[in-house]
Write an enzyme that holds these catalytic residues in place. Structure first.
Site, mmCIF file in Angstrom:
data_model
loop_
_atom_site.group_PDB
_atom_site.id
_atom_site.type_symbol
_atom_site.label_atom_id
_atom_site.label_comp_id
_atom_site.label_asym_id
_atom_site.label_seq_id
_atom_site.Cartn_x
_atom_site.Cartn_y
_atom_site.Cartn_z
ATOM 1 N N HIS A 144 45.200 -53.687 24.703
ATOM 2 C CA HIS A 144 44.900 -55.039 24.221
ATOM 3 C C HIS A 144 45.091 -55.127 22.707
ATOM 4 O O HIS A 144 45.675 -56.087 22.192
ATOM 5 C CB HIS A 144 43.462 -55.408 24.599
ATOM 6 N N GLU A 145 44.607 -54.124 21.984
ATOM 7 C CA GLU A 145 44.728 -54.143 20.523
ATOM 8 C C GLU A 145 46.175 -53.927 20.083
ATOM 9 O O GLU A 145 46.630 -54.541 19.109
ATOM 10 C CB GLU A 145 43.803 -53.086 19.900
ATOM 11 N N HIS A 148 47.864 -57.194 20.152
ATOM 12 C CA HIS A 148 47.619 -58.047 18.980
ATOM 13 C C HIS A 148 48.623 -57.738 17.871
ATOM 14 O O HIS A 148 49.141 -58.647 17.213
ATOM 15 C CB HIS A 148 46.200 -57.827 18.449
ATOM 16 N N GLU A 206 43.801 -64.089 22.073
ATOM 17 C CA GLU A 206 43.079 -63.149 22.935
ATOM 18 C C GLU A 206 43.654 -63.139 24.341
ATOM 19 O O GLU A 206 43.828 -62.084 24.957
ATOM 20 C CB GLU A 206 41.587 -63.505 22.968
#
Length: 277
Positions: A144-145, A148, A206
């Site tokens: 997930h990071e 980003h 997100e």
């Protein structure tokens, strides 16, 4: 009309002209700052170059680590975080990005959090790490990071913030009258609207990071359903103290879980990259 009235009209006209110039300039800068993301293929409005992102992340990383207790002293746990993070980048389309990924476990046993800085530094706190039961869950957080960073969300946020500040500033300039107290309310409302727009933009990021995270962890051989378990952990951490979603930079966990399930079912649409080292 009295001289004072004429002067007031001229000042109002000047404010309107200046406000219009500021608004137009902000729009021109925003809409001409376009780049195509090499991983997602999306055309983005970004507020900095890739090189600037990398520099900013490298400069900010030591300070951010210090704010969250510094580096975790558990070498085994740090090695696991580093291995999983590098596997995600190497095996997925994230490896085609130009960023310099570094994965760090922070010695913060109170803050349940993980975050990414522009350009590649990625952090997970010990408080979150200790609540994750499997390697797949850790991989889900890291994926997930990574998403980003690859999605250039910081650069998009900066561009959006500059646009919002420019437009709200233009509204303030055009409507502010020191002799009219109600004009201050207009300025305050313009600033509030700008903040809400930016928060919504963060929530969209997100959801996109969750979608890409499913792709990246799947490519690295991890079951993406583990990301649903991570959402349960985050939901428990928020319980009893979460703000309403429309005032939050993060979507409600239930909404994120629905999005993750949809992404799992649509993995054929994931970016097809070569992977990298």
């Amino acid at each position: 009309m009295s001289r004072r009235g004429r002067d007031g009209c001229r000042l109002n006209a000047v404010r309107l002209v200046i406000g219009a110039i500021v608004a137009i300039s902000s729009l021109v800068v925003y809409f001409t700052s376009q780049q195509e993301n090499p991983v997602t293929g999306k055309t983005q409005h970004v507020g900095m170059s890739v090189e600037q992102e990398i520099t900013l992340g490298l400069e900010a990383a030591p300070k951010m680590a210090q704010e969250f207790g510094g580096m975790e002293r558990n070498d085994e746990a740090q090695a696991l975080v580093d291995r999983l993070g590098r596997e995600i980048v190497r095996e997925s389309a994230a490896g085609d990005s130009p960023y310099r990924f570094e994965f760090s476990l922070l010695d913060d046993g109170q803050t349940v959090n993980a975050f990414a800085l522009p350009g590649g530094p990625i952090f997970i706190t010990d408080a979150l790490y200790e609540q994750l039961d499997t390697e797949a869950e850790v991989a889900g957080v890291l994926a997930h990071e990574v998403a980003h960073v690859v999605g250039r969300h910081s650069a998009e946020q900066i561009a959006k913030a500059k646009l919002t500040e420019g437009l709200t500033g233009a509204a303030v300039i055009a409507t502010y009258d020191p002799d009219n107290p109600s004009s201050r309310q207009v300025a305050q409302m313009a600033a509030l609207v700008g903040q809400l727009i930016t928060m919504k933009y963060s929530r969209e990021h997100e959801l996109e990071a969750d979608t890409l995270g499913v792709c990246f962890m799947s490519a690295a051989g991890h079951d993406p359903r583990a990301l649903l378990d991570v959402m349960e952990v985050l939901a428990q951490a928020r319980e009893g103290r979460a703000p309403p979603e429309f005032l939050s930079t993060h979507p409600n966990p239930d909404n994120r879980m629905d999005n993750i399930r949809e992404a799992i079912g649509n993995r054929e649409s994931c970016p097809k990259g070569r992977g990298g080292s």
